[in-house]
Design an enzyme around this catalytic site. Structure first.
Site, PDB file in Angstrom:
ATOM      1  CB  SER A  53      15.465  21.467  -3.976  1.00  0.00           C
ATOM      2  OG  SER A  53      14.470  22.289  -3.428  1.00  0.00           O
ATOM      3  N   GLY A  54      12.705  21.224  -5.862  1.00  0.00           N
ATOM      4  CA  GLY A  54      11.726  22.057  -6.540  1.00  0.00           C
ATOM      5  C   GLY A  54      11.663  23.457  -5.957  1.00  0.00           C
ATOM      6  CG  LEU A  55      12.100  25.939  -1.617  1.00  0.00           C
ATOM      7  CD1 LEU A  55      11.017  26.980  -1.818  1.00  0.00           C
ATOM      8  CD2 LEU A  55      12.276  25.588  -0.144  1.00  0.00           C
ATOM      9  CG  ASP A  65       8.043  24.719  -3.967  1.00  0.00           C
ATOM     10  OD1 ASP A  65       8.074  24.192  -5.091  1.00  0.00           O
ATOM     11  OD2 ASP A  65       8.122  24.088  -2.898  1.00  0.00           O
ATOM     12  CG  ASP A  92      10.901  18.363  -5.192  1.00  0.00           C
ATOM     13  OD1 ASP A  92       9.845  17.723  -5.345  1.00  0.00           O
ATOM     14  OD2 ASP A  92      10.989  19.345  -4.437  1.00  0.00           O
ATOM     15  CG  ASP A  94       6.980  20.313  -7.510  1.00  0.00           C
ATOM     16  OD1 ASP A  94       7.603  20.243  -6.437  1.00  0.00           O
ATOM     17  OD2 ASP A  94       7.145  21.236  -8.313  1.00  0.00           O
ATOM     18  CD  GLU A 121       4.871  17.539  -3.293  1.00  0.00           C
ATOM     19  OE1 GLU A 121       4.159  18.308  -2.601  1.00  0.00           O
ATOM     20  OE2 GLU A 121       6.088  17.744  -3.522  1.00  0.00           O
ATOM     21  CE  LYS A 127       4.953  21.989  -3.803  1.00  0.00           C
ATOM     22  NZ  LYS A 127       6.172  21.153  -4.034  1.00  0.00           N
ATOM     23  CG  ASN A 129       7.171  24.620   0.538  1.00  0.00           C
ATOM     24  OD1 ASN A 129       7.188  24.459   1.752  1.00  0.00           O
ATOM     25  ND2 ASN A 129       8.218  24.372  -0.231  1.00  0.00           N
ATOM     26  CB  SER A 130       5.326  20.379   2.753  1.00  0.00           C
ATOM     27  OG  SER A 130       5.180  19.518   1.647  1.00  0.00           O
ATOM     28  NE  ARG A 165       7.137  16.010  -0.253  1.00  0.00           N
ATOM     29  CZ  ARG A 165       7.739  17.174  -0.469  1.00  0.00           C
ATOM     30  NH1 ARG A 165       8.797  17.241  -1.267  1.00  0.00           N
ATOM     31  NH2 ARG A 165       7.275  18.269   0.085  1.00  0.00           N
ATOM     32  CG  HIS A 196       7.882  16.196   3.997  1.00  0.00           C
ATOM     33  ND1 HIS A 196       9.093  16.425   4.585  1.00  0.00           N
ATOM     34  CD2 HIS A 196       7.602  17.322   3.262  1.00  0.00           C
ATOM     35  CE1 HIS A 196       9.542  17.609   4.211  1.00  0.00           C
ATOM     36  NE2 HIS A 196       8.655  18.184   3.430  1.00  0.00           N
TER      37      HIS A 196
END
Length: 544
Positions: A53-55, A65, A92, A94, A121, A127, A129-130, A165, A196
Site C-alpha cells: 500500500s502506498g498509504l 500519502d 501500489d 500511485d 491510478e 497524487k 489520497n482518494s 486503477r 474504486h
C-alpha cells in the site's frame, strides 16, 4: 472475457503466481503490508499475495500519502518486503510517479527486484489520497494510456501484472466515464482494472461489475464499504479483493495503547504479557537462518557444553509442592526452559541438567538428565560432581533458577580466560535480601566505564563480604575452558578426598580455585535474576 491463465512453468516466478491469482475464476485476496516484517506476517497468515500500500508505506515513514516519499525511497521499502517473503507483491504505484518516462523506469526497477506487479491510478502527479476532498482532477485518458503502454513495454518479465486503477467514481464523474476509461485502459494493455469507490455501500461497484461484463479481471478495495458480505463479490464475478490498510491501522491502535500504558505506569509490568516476546521478533526476522549460516560459513570452533544444577526444590509455596522451582511457569515456559533457550541461542547445544527433587517433573526436550538422588542430604557441589563427566572441554555451569540476558552469556563465551565468572557490579550496592547472596571480593572493582577492560580476578565469594572489599554479586553463572575444566575436576577430587564434597557449595569451590589459579571476574550491570521468591517470579516474567 478474461484471458486464460498462463500454462505452468518449470520455474514459476512471483509474477506468474500473481497473474494466476488475478486471472483465476475464484475470488482472490491480497493483504496489505508496508515493510518486511508485515510482509512476513501476511505470509504466515496464509494469504497468497500482498498489496504494498502506498498509504501505509508512506504513513510508516511518517509521511502523507501525497508522493512525499520519493519513488526511490518507496523502492527501498519494497526491496525489503520482497526479500522478507516468497509471496507475490502487487505494488501500489500511485500515478506511476510522473509521466510515461517515470512509469517505465519504475516498472523496470520493480521487475529487477522481483516485485510481481504494479497498480497505477489515472490521477495527476503528485497524487492526493482518494478519500481526501471532492472532485479530484483526473489524467487525460490518452496520456494515461501512454503510461500503461510504457509500463507494459518496460516489464522485465512477461507475466508482470499491470493493473489500471479507475478513479472516475471517486471524482464524481459517473458510471459512463468510469466504463469509458476502463475500456480505454484495457485496450492499452492493462491486465486488470481496479474500480474504486468511497461510498459506504457497494452499490456502484456492483453496478460497474454488471456493466463491465468481465471483459478483464476486476479488482476492488472495499475499505469504505467493508460491511458488504464477501459472497456478494463472488456472485458479481470480482477477481480480487484488496484489504488495503488494516495491518498498519491495527498496529497504530496497539502501539498507542502500549505507549499510554507504559507512560501511565512508568513500568512494563502490565504490558509485557500482552505484547510479542523478543524471541518472537527474532523468529520473525529469521535469526534461526542466520545461526545456520554461521555454522556453515564461519570457521568452526568446538561448541561449549553446559551443566545446569537444578536438584534442589526451592520454596515458592504451592507452586513447588509437586515440582522443583526450575519447572515453575514463566510466561508459558518453565524457568529451566527459558535458561536452556538462552544457552541454545548462544550456540550451546550439549546441555546436562542435574535434577533431584521431584525429578520426574524435570523434562526438557533435547537435554541430558543426570540424577542426584541424594539431593535432600547433599549440596551444590555433590550435584556438580554427579555431572563431572560432562565437564571435559569448554563448559558453561549455571544454577537452574537463574535467568540472564544473552549478552551476558555471550560475554563469558568470548572470554579467553580459563575460568570466568559473571558478576553483577550493581550487586555491590546495598539491598534487602531474604536469602544469602553470593557476594564477590576481587582484586579490582568495576570502574563504571565499559571502555575500561583491565582484568579483575576473584579473591573469594561469600555472603558476608565486608563493604570495603565488596565488588559485586556472582550471578550463579561461569564458564571454564578445557584447561579450566581440568582444574575444576582436580579441585572436586581434592575436596572429595577432604570429605567436603557432600556439603560444600559452588562459592567454596570457586574460592579454592581462585587460590590456585587465575579466576577472571567479568563485570556486568544487571540484566539477570535469581528466582528465590514469588516477587522474583513476577519479575522473571519481564526477563524470561
Amino acid at each position: 472475457m478474461r484471458s486464460p491463465a498462463p500454462a505452468p512453468h518449470s520455474c514459476p516466478t512471483r509474477s506468474t503466481a500473481l497473474r494466476r491469482e488475478i486471472m483465476s475464476s475464484s475470488l482472490s485476496f491480497l493483504m496489505e503490508a508496508h515493510d518486511g516484517l508485515s510482509a512476513r506476517i501476511v505470509e504466515e497468515a496464509g494469504f497468497r499475495g500482498i498489496w504494498a500500500s502506498g498509504l501505509t508505506t508512506s504513513a510508516a515513514l511518517g509521511l502523507r500519502d501525497s508522493n512525499e516519499a520519493s519513488w526511490t525511497q518507496v523502492l527501498d521499502q519494497l526491496e525489503y518486503m520482497a526479500d522478507a517473503t516468497s509471496l507475490p507483491i502487487l505494488v501500489d504505484g500511485d500515478t506511476g510517479h510522473g509521466n510515461f518516462n517515470n512509469v517505465r523506469r519504475f516498472v523496470r526497477k520493480l521487475g529487477e527486484r522481483s516485485l510481481a506487479g504494479v497498480c497505477i491510478e489515472d490521477k495527476l502527479f503528485p497524487k492526493t489520497n482518494s478519500f481526501i476532498g471532492e472532485g479530484q482532477a483526473l489524467a487525460d485518458i490518452e496520456e494515461f494510456c501512454g503510461r500503461i503502454k510504457a509500463g507494459k513495454d518496460s516489464q522485465v518479465n512477461d507475466d508482470f501484472v499491470l493493473v489500471a486503477r479507475v478513479e472516475a467514481l471517486i471524482a464524481g464523474l459517473g458510471m459512463a466515464e468510469a466504463l469509458r476509461r476502463a475500456e480505454a485502459y484495457h485496450r492499452a494493455g492493462a491486465d486488470a482494472i481496479l474500480i474504486h469507490s468511497k461510498r459506504a455501500d457497494a452499490g456502484e461497484i456492483l453496478a460497474f461489475a454488471r456493466a463491465w461484463g468481465n471483459r478483464a479481471p476486476l479488482v476492488i478495495v472495499p475499505t469504505m464499504y467493508y460491511a458488504t458480505p464477501t459472497p456478494v463479490y463472488r456472485e458479481a464475478g470480482i477477481s480480487t479483493v484488496i484489504w488495503a490498510n488494516h495491518l498498519l491501522r491495527s498496529a497504530i491502535v496497539a502501539m498507542r495503547e502500549t505507549a499510554a500504558q507504559i507512560a501511565e505506569d512508568e513500568s512494563l509490568i502490565r504490558v509485557e504479557g500482552r505484547v510479542a516476546s523478543v524471541q518472537e521478533v527474532f523468529r520473525l526476522v529469521g535469526n534461526a537462518e542466520l545461526e545456520q549460516a554461521e555454522r556453515r560459513y564461519l570457521p568452526a570452533r568446538p561448541s561449549a557444553a553446559a551443566v545446569v544444577i537444578a536438584a534442589s526444590g526451592g520454596d515458592l509455596g504451592v507452586l513447588t509442592a509437586d515440582r522443583p522451582k526450575c519447572m515453575v511457569d514463566i510466561r508459558g515456559r518453565p524457568l529451566l526452559g527459558s535458561l536452556v533457550n538462552t544457552l541454545r541461542e548462544s550456540g550451546v547445544r550439549d546441555i546436562t541438567v542435574v535434577r533431584g527433587y521431584r525429578k520426574e517433573a524435570v523434562r526438557i526436550d533435547g537435554v541430558r538428565m543426570v540424577d542426584n538422588d541424594r539431593h535432600a542430604e547433599t549440596g551444590e557441589l555433590w550435584s556438580l560432581a554427579c555431572a563431572r563427566d560432562a565437564i571435559r572441554g569448554e563448559t558453561v555451569i549455571a544454577y537452574g533458577d537463574v535467568l540472564f540476558r544473552r549478552h551476558i552469556l555471550d560475554g563469558l563465551l568470548a572470554s579467553e580466560a580459563d575460568i570466568a565468572l559473571a558478576v553483577d557490579s550493581l550487586g555491590a550496592a546495598p539491598r534487602t535480601a531474604t536469602t544469602p547472596r553470593d557476594l564477590v571480593a576481587a582484586d579490582r572493582r568495576f570502574s563504571g566505564s565499559y571502555l575500561d577492560d583491565a582484568p579483575a580476578h576473584l579473591r573469594r565469594i561469600a555472603p558476608d563480604i565486608a563493604s570495603a572489599e565488596l565488588c559485586g554479586e556472582w550471578m550463579g553463572l561461569l564458564r571454564v575452558s578445557a584447561r579450566g575444566a581440568g582444574w575444576l575436576r582436580e579441585e572436586l577430587a581434592a575436596m572429595d578426598a577432604e570429605g567436603l564434597i557432600e556439603t560444600a557449595d559452588l562459592p567454596m569451590l570457586l574460592t579454592r580455585l581462585a587460590a590456585r589459579h587465575p579466576v577472571r571476574v567479568l563485570y556486568f550491570a544487571g540484566h539477570w535474576l535469581d528466582v528465590d521468591t514469588l516477587g522474583d517470579l513476577a519479575e522473571a516474567r519481564n526477563l524470561g
